[in-house]
Design an enzyme around this catalytic site. Structure first.
Site, PDB file in Angstrom:
ATOM      1  N   SER A 144      -4.634 -10.374 -12.328  1.00 37.67           N
ATOM      2  CA  SER A 144      -3.357 -10.993 -11.957  1.00 37.67           C
ATOM      3  C   SER A 144      -3.347 -12.385 -12.576  1.00 37.67           C
ATOM      4  CB  SER A 144      -3.290 -11.121 -10.431  1.00 37.67           C
ATOM      5  OG  SER A 144      -2.238 -11.971 -10.030  1.00 37.67           O
ATOM      6  N   TYR A 157      -6.827 -13.529  -2.183  1.00 35.53           N
ATOM      7  CA  TYR A 157      -6.338 -12.625  -3.242  1.00 35.53           C
ATOM      8  C   TYR A 157      -6.700 -13.211  -4.607  1.00 35.53           C
ATOM      9  CZ  TYR A 157      -2.942  -9.975  -6.058  1.00 35.53           C
ATOM     10  OH  TYR A 157      -2.333  -9.173  -7.010  1.00 35.53           O
TER      11      TYR A 157
HETATM   12  P1  NAD Z   1       1.823  -1.220  -4.993  1.00 36.81           P
HETATM   13  O1  NAD Z   1       1.546  -1.617  -3.588  1.00 36.81           O
HETATM   14  O2  NAD Z   1       3.197  -0.795  -5.387  1.00 36.81           O
HETATM   15  O3  NAD Z   1       0.789  -0.099  -5.456  1.00 36.81           O
HETATM   16  C1  NAD Z   1      -0.588  -0.193  -5.175  1.00 36.81           C
HETATM   17  C2  NAD Z   1      -1.148   1.210  -4.988  1.00 36.81           C
HETATM   18  O4  NAD Z   1      -2.549   1.086  -4.684  1.00 36.81           O
HETATM   19  C3  NAD Z   1      -0.501   1.955  -3.813  1.00 36.81           C
HETATM   20  O5  NAD Z   1      -0.079   3.239  -4.250  1.00 36.81           O
HETATM   21  C4  NAD Z   1      -1.615   2.058  -2.792  1.00 36.81           C
HETATM   22  O6  NAD Z   1      -1.544   3.238  -1.982  1.00 36.81           O
HETATM   23  C5  NAD Z   1      -2.854   2.026  -3.670  1.00 36.81           C
HETATM   24  N1  NAD Z   1      -4.054   1.617  -2.940  1.00 36.81           N
HETATM   25  C6  NAD Z   1      -4.189   0.605  -2.052  1.00 36.81           C
HETATM   26  N2  NAD Z   1      -5.435   0.574  -1.565  1.00 36.81           N
HETATM   27  C7  NAD Z   1      -6.119   1.586  -2.174  1.00 36.81           C
HETATM   28  C8  NAD Z   1      -7.453   2.060  -2.090  1.00 36.81           C
HETATM   29  N3  NAD Z   1      -8.345   1.511  -1.247  1.00 36.81           N
HETATM   30  N4  NAD Z   1      -7.814   3.109  -2.871  1.00 36.81           N
HETATM   31  C9  NAD Z   1      -6.918   3.694  -3.707  1.00 36.81           C
HETATM   32  N5  NAD Z   1      -5.633   3.306  -3.809  1.00 36.81           N
HETATM   33  C10 NAD Z   1      -5.237   2.260  -3.055  1.00 36.81           C
HETATM   34  O7  NAD Z   1       1.368  -2.475  -5.851  1.00 36.81           O
HETATM   35  P2  NAD Z   1       1.555  -2.851  -7.394  1.00 36.81           P
HETATM   36  O8  NAD Z   1       2.432  -4.047  -7.429  1.00 36.81           O
HETATM   37  O9  NAD Z   1       1.856  -1.675  -8.228  1.00 36.81           O
HETATM   38  O10 NAD Z   1       0.062  -3.371  -7.663  1.00 36.81           O
HETATM   39  C11 NAD Z   1      -0.844  -2.709  -8.514  1.00 36.81           C
HETATM   40  C12 NAD Z   1      -1.909  -3.695  -8.923  1.00 36.81           C
HETATM   41  O11 NAD Z   1      -1.275  -4.792  -9.595  1.00 36.81           O
HETATM   42  C13 NAD Z   1      -2.689  -4.315  -7.765  1.00 36.81           C
HETATM   43  O12 NAD Z   1      -4.055  -4.430  -8.149  1.00 36.81           O
HETATM   44  C14 NAD Z   1      -2.058  -5.685  -7.602  1.00 36.81           C
HETATM   45  O13 NAD Z   1      -2.952  -6.609  -7.034  1.00 36.81           O
HETATM   46  C15 NAD Z   1      -1.721  -6.008  -9.040  1.00 36.81           C
HETATM   47  N6  NAD Z   1      -0.684  -7.016  -9.230  1.00 36.81           N
HETATM   48  C16 NAD Z   1       0.571  -6.825  -8.748  1.00 36.81           C
HETATM   49  C17 NAD Z   1       1.532  -7.817  -8.963  1.00 36.81           C
HETATM   50  C18 NAD Z   1       2.951  -7.690  -8.461  1.00 36.81           C
HETATM   51  O14 NAD Z   1       3.686  -8.705  -8.448  1.00 36.81           O
HETATM   52  N7  NAD Z   1       3.408  -6.525  -8.053  1.00 36.81           N
HETATM   53  C19 NAD Z   1       1.188  -8.986  -9.676  1.00 36.81           C
HETATM   54  C20 NAD Z   1      -0.111  -9.127 -10.152  1.00 36.81           C
HETATM   55  C21 NAD Z   1      -1.046  -8.137  -9.926  1.00 36.81           C
END
Ligand code: NAD
Length: 253
Positions: A144, A157
């Site tokens: 991130s 985080y």
């Molecule tokens: P999201 O919540 O839409 O999707 C995350 C997915 O991970 C979900 O389907 C959830 O069920 C799954 N998950 C959670 N815990 C788990 C576990 N223990 N084992 C297996 N699966 C698990 O979130 P997103 O925005 O798509 O995020 C995806 C990645 O991107 C994450 O690592 C998040 O930290 C990172 N990220 C997101 C953003 C943002 O703004 N959305 C920004 C930077 C980084």
């Protein structure tokens, strides 16, 4: 490796929603066979259905990335179904309620580290031996912008995502001579459920989120997927150990 995409197998964790789902779809569209993994079986199977609707091949394997035995089985089942693992996108992650460091909670710290850090480490621990045995592979981990710079009120985080970059760089150096590339993608704010849960109820937060990005908007899951496809594929053959911001200019300021 001299394989075409249609011979290649990609694994995506956290693929039931958001960035993971968009990337699973992008791998499929580019000809890869895709293993969709998540703790959410129902939404994970929906991702598979969306891929199959486009005429491509995918299957769902449930796995909690924070559990060693489940990750071991995920990789074992992937290899037994498809014979190999070319690209892994270790993307599953969780966020936390925003609060300052001194107001943080030990249980929350442990859960974030378990999923975001231990999850990525366990995935690589079980993926790398398969890639070594087959002569190479490519791994992309989701960090991130909070892994590159401070993230006020998201300190735990932010620490977890800095750790993902440490794991990524170390794995990249350790396995570079064995034809395994390891990179991280560093999204800024991306319009997924994770973002909506935290912000959409609050119009002021949405305005601030948009304003944080010089490009004048937040990102889409498909824009992260495009970066992951690039880092995973042959075009990035000389790229390893990078933590690539995909952030509308946020970290350039
Ligand atoms: P999201 O919540 O839409 O999707 C995350 C997915 O991970 C979900 O389907 C959830 O069920 C799954 N998950 C959670 N815990 C788990 C576990 N223990 N084992 C297996 N699966 C698990 O979130 P997103 O925005 O798509 O995020 C995806 C990645 O991107 C994450 O690592 C998040 O930290 C990172 N990220 C997101 C953003 C943002 O703004 N959305 C920004 C930077 C980084």
């Amino acid at each position: 490796m001299n394989r075409t995409n249609s011979d290649r197998v990609a694994l995506v964790t956290g693929a039931a929603n958001g960035i993971g789902r968009a990337t699973a779809l992008a791998f499929a569209k580019n000809g890869y066979k895709v293993v969709v993994s998540d703790i959410d079986s129902q939404a994970g199977k929906e991702t598979v259905a969306l891929i199959e609707e486009t005429g491509h091949e995918a299957s769902f394997i449930r796995c909690d990335v924070s559990r060693d035995e489940e990750v071991r089985l995920l990789i074992e089942k992937t290899v037994s179904a498809y014979g190999r693992l070319d690209c892994a996108f270790n993307n599953a992650g969780i966020e936390i309620e925003k609060c300052k460091l001194a107001d943080g909670d030990e249980g929350v710290f442990d859960s974030i580290m378990n999923v975001n850090v231990k999850g990525v480490w366990l995935c690589m621990k079980h993926q790398i031996p398969v890639m070594l045995a087959q002569g190479g592979g490519s791994i992309v981990n989701t960090a991130s912008v909070a892994g590159l710079i401070a993230a006020p009120k998201q300190g735990i985080y932010s620490a977890s995502k800095h750790a993902v970059i440490g794991l990524t760089k170390t794995a990249a150096v350790e396995y570079a001579r064995r034809n395994i590339r390891v990179n991280a993608v560093c999204p800024a704010i991306i319009d997924t459920e994770m973002y909506r849960r935290a912000n959409v109820a609050d119009a002021k937060h949405v305005t601030m989120a948009v304003a944080a990005h010089p490009i004048g908007r937040i990102g889409t899951a498909e824009e992260i997927a495009a970066a992951v496809l690039y880092l995973s594929g042959d075009l990035a053959g000389f790229t390893t150990g990078v933590a690539m911001p995909v952030d509308g200019g946020l970290t350039a300021q």
